[in-house]
Design a protein around this motif. Structure first.
Motif, PDB file in Angstrom:
ATOM      1  N   LEU A  70       0.900  -1.204   0.010  1.00  0.00           N
ATOM      2  CA  LEU A  70      -0.092   0.038   0.012  1.00  0.00           C
ATOM      3  C   LEU A  70       0.935   1.298   0.027  1.00  0.00           C
ATOM      4  CD1 LEU A  70      -2.435  -1.127   2.893  1.00  0.00           C
ATOM      5  CD2 LEU A  70      -2.788  -1.683   0.339  1.00  0.00           C
ATOM      6  N   ASP A 103      -7.677   3.432  -0.486  1.00  0.00           N
ATOM      7  CA  ASP A 103      -8.701   2.663  -1.425  1.00  0.00           C
ATOM      8  C   ASP A 103      -8.369   2.286  -2.822  1.00  0.00           C
ATOM      9  OD1 ASP A 103      -8.194   5.251  -2.405  1.00  0.00           O
ATOM     10  OD2 ASP A 103     -10.211   6.012  -2.233  1.00  0.00           O
ATOM     11  N   LEU A 106      -6.570  -1.200  -2.359  1.00  0.00           N
ATOM     12  CA  LEU A 106      -7.428  -2.193  -1.878  1.00  0.00           C
ATOM     13  C   LEU A 106      -8.252  -2.602  -2.965  1.00  0.00           C
ATOM     14  CD1 LEU A 106      -8.303  -0.892   1.549  1.00  0.00           C
ATOM     15  CD2 LEU A 106      -6.651  -2.708   1.147  1.00  0.00           C
ATOM     16  N   SER A 130      -8.325  -6.304  -4.372  1.00  0.00           N
ATOM     17  CA  SER A 130      -9.595  -7.137  -4.410  1.00  0.00           C
ATOM     18  C   SER A 130      -9.561  -7.742  -5.962  1.00  0.00           C
ATOM     19  CB  SER A 130     -10.565  -6.199  -4.471  1.00  0.00           C
ATOM     20  OG  SER A 130     -11.987  -7.034  -4.507  1.00  0.00           O
ATOM     21  N   MET A 188      -6.293  -8.655   4.585  1.00  0.00           N
ATOM     22  CA  MET A 188      -5.278  -7.746   4.723  1.00  0.00           C
ATOM     23  C   MET A 188      -4.516  -7.679   6.023  1.00  0.00           C
ATOM     24  SD  MET A 188      -4.194  -5.967   1.649  1.00  0.00           S
ATOM     25  CE  MET A 188      -3.324  -4.646   2.267  1.00  0.00           C
ATOM     26  N   VAL A 215     -11.424  -6.969   4.251  1.00  0.00           N
ATOM     27  CA  VAL A 215     -11.776  -6.242   3.493  1.00  0.00           C
ATOM     28  C   VAL A 215     -13.015  -6.549   2.531  1.00  0.00           C
ATOM     29  CG1 VAL A 215     -11.158  -4.582   1.509  1.00  0.00           C
ATOM     30  CG2 VAL A 215      -9.402  -5.422   3.210  1.00  0.00           C
ATOM     31  N   CYS A 228     -15.210  -5.596  -0.634  1.00  0.00           N
ATOM     32  CA  CYS A 228     -15.137  -5.011  -1.901  1.00  0.00           C
ATOM     33  C   CYS A 228     -16.267  -5.136  -2.996  1.00  0.00           C
ATOM     34  CB  CYS A 228     -13.827  -4.996  -2.550  1.00  0.00           C
ATOM     35  SG  CYS A 228     -13.384  -4.150  -3.688  1.00  0.00           S
TER      36      CYS A 228
END
Length: 460
Positions: A46, A52, A55, A59, A68, A77, A79
């Motif tokens: 990250l 955002d 992630l 996904s 994560m 998470v 998504c």
């Protein structure tokens, strides 16, 4: 900068806990996800991107529900619209806990990050009190219209010169809540804290609080700002204590103080002075920052798409006319304007990650057994960018909220703040003071309004 910071954190973490620290282990059958490093987890993945967006990309490589590790802490998470619906709507109770790994930032006695019975109790109290003081009535609308009437003049006073509208919009929104001149200083504190907490400094502090406490950086300013905010609200509370008439509240603080009086003999009461300060802070913060940010981005988007701005103006001219200001009662006759407002909120996703959640019990989700207490990140932005729910989701397109006949149509995937509400929070409304002529919910006596309430209405 953050590469060096991450390396330093790694060395400190390894020295303190050892390479095989148990903090990286997961209890229960959490969904699979990218391989973490000891102590750092997946932070390096990250490192160089917005959280955002990163992630969302992960996904796509794993699944709509994946795990994560933010440092040593596992987080599931969610998504995409379907995953968010399955968890936050269809299992709202189980996902109703408030998740936060650093108690000093969690403000656990407040309405936002409360858990257990405190959350529905404070939530229902706040909504009941605000309804009594104008939520959903013309009182709030009149106050907003009054303040909005001054904004065009301020824009015109710039005589076409470039300017930053942030302070103007912040002031306009905050004046609906509280017209105290000292509140201008608080707006700067809110904005500064919001910016820091949204940065990597805020993320790293939340994951490694004990380590970051020893490192210089802007994260220390969060607490300096918060101390000043707390002093301001505490002073207002003391003034209310001296001037209020019990049972005859003029604003939200008076209502809270009345409830404190009623429950002063209850050792388990959630209505304490510290809770009042923190809850008031939450309402201030949520009402000013999210609303003014949405307005600011809305102006930017309309500047970028002048043809759409022209269509909005044409609809307003035809339906409302030049001699009147738009009102809530006009909304049903303004489908294109409503669609543009919704599309602005969809595209900007002012709370892209929503508020962190924690499971209140062991829960089944898509073939996995998630243990009670599991930290959950609801990626609300992913619902807004879901191609199964919106046309050209990365582009600004008001037809996402219009049917074939040009009528406004809602979309369940639109969740700018959060979908769902735990069942324990429903049907337990607080009656509030039954008197007429009370001033709308505010933080200062004899002042009206509460600009954040529409956001809460949309959320609930």
């Amino acid at each position: 900068m953050f590469t060096g910071l991450t390396a330093l954190l790694l060395l400190l973490a390894l020295a303190r806990r050892g390479w095989g620290a148990r903090g990286t282990q997961t209890q229960g059958a959490l969904p699979p996800g990218p391989t973490p490093l000891p102590q750092l987890g997946n932070l390096l993945q990250l490192e160089s991107r917005r959280l955002d967006r990163a992630l969302m990309e992960l996904s796509g490589r794993w699944s709509p529900v994946f795990t994560m590790r933010l440092g040593p802490h596992p987080a599931v998470v969610l998504c995409g619209y379907s995953a968010l619906r399955d968890a936050l709507v269809l299992q709202a109770d189980a996902f109703s806990g408030r998740g936060f790994s650093n108690a000093s930032l969690a403000e656990t006695v407040s309405i936002v990050f409360s858990n257990g019975r405190r959350w529905p109790t404070l939530r229902n109290f706040a909504m009941g009190a605000l309804k009594e003081f104008g939520l959903g009535t013309r009182t709030i609308e009149e106050r907003i219209l009054e303040e909005a009437a001054y904004v065009p003049g301020e824009f015109q006073a710039t005589i076409g010169a470039p300017f930053d509208p942030r302070r103007l919009l912040d002031n306009a929104v905050s004046n609906v809540i509280c017209s105290d001149p000292e509140f201008l200083r608080l707006l700067d504190l809110f904005h500064d804290n919001f910016r820091i907490m949204s940065s990597r400094w805020g993320l790293m502090y939340n994951i490694f609080p004990s380590l970051l406490d020893w490192l210089p950086g802007p994260h220390h300013r969060i607490f300096q700002n918060f101390t000043e905010l707390r002093v301001f609200i505490s002073e207002r509370t003391q003034r209310h204590q001296q001037t209020r008439q019990p049972g005859e509240p003029h604003d939200f603080i008076d209502c809270f103080l009345d409830q404190m009086d009623k429950e002063q003999e209850d050792p388990e009461s959630h209505f304490q002075e510290e809770t009042l300060v923190m809850t008031t802070h939450n309402l201030f913060f949520g009402g000013t920052e999210t609303t003014s940010t949405t307005l600011r981005y809305g102006l930017l988007i309309l500047l970028k798409y002048p043809e759409m701005a022209a269509k909005v103006q044409a609809e307003l001219d035809a339906v409302v006319g030049w001699m009147h200001t738009p009102r809530l009662e006009d909304r049903e006759r303004l489908p294109y304007t409503s669609a543009v407002l919704h599309e602005i909120q969809r595209l900007i996703s002012v709370l892209p990650l929503g508020l962190p959640r924690a499971l209140t019990r062991d829960t089944h989700l898509r073939g996995y057994i998630l243990p009670k207490g599991t930290f959950v990140i609801p990626l609300l932005m992913s619902s807004h960018r879901d191609p199964t729910q919106f046309k050209d989701p990365d582009c600004f397109n008001p037809t996402n909220f219009l049917d074939d006949k040009g009528n406004f149509q809602s979309n369940d995937a639109f969740m700018p703040f959060a979908p769902g509400l735990g069942q324990e929070g429903r049907g337990q409304g607080w009656a509030g003071p039954q008197r007429h002529g009370a001033h709308p919910a505010s933080l200062c006596p004899q002042e009206s309004g509460c600009a954040w309430v529409q956001a809460w209405r949309d959320q609930r």
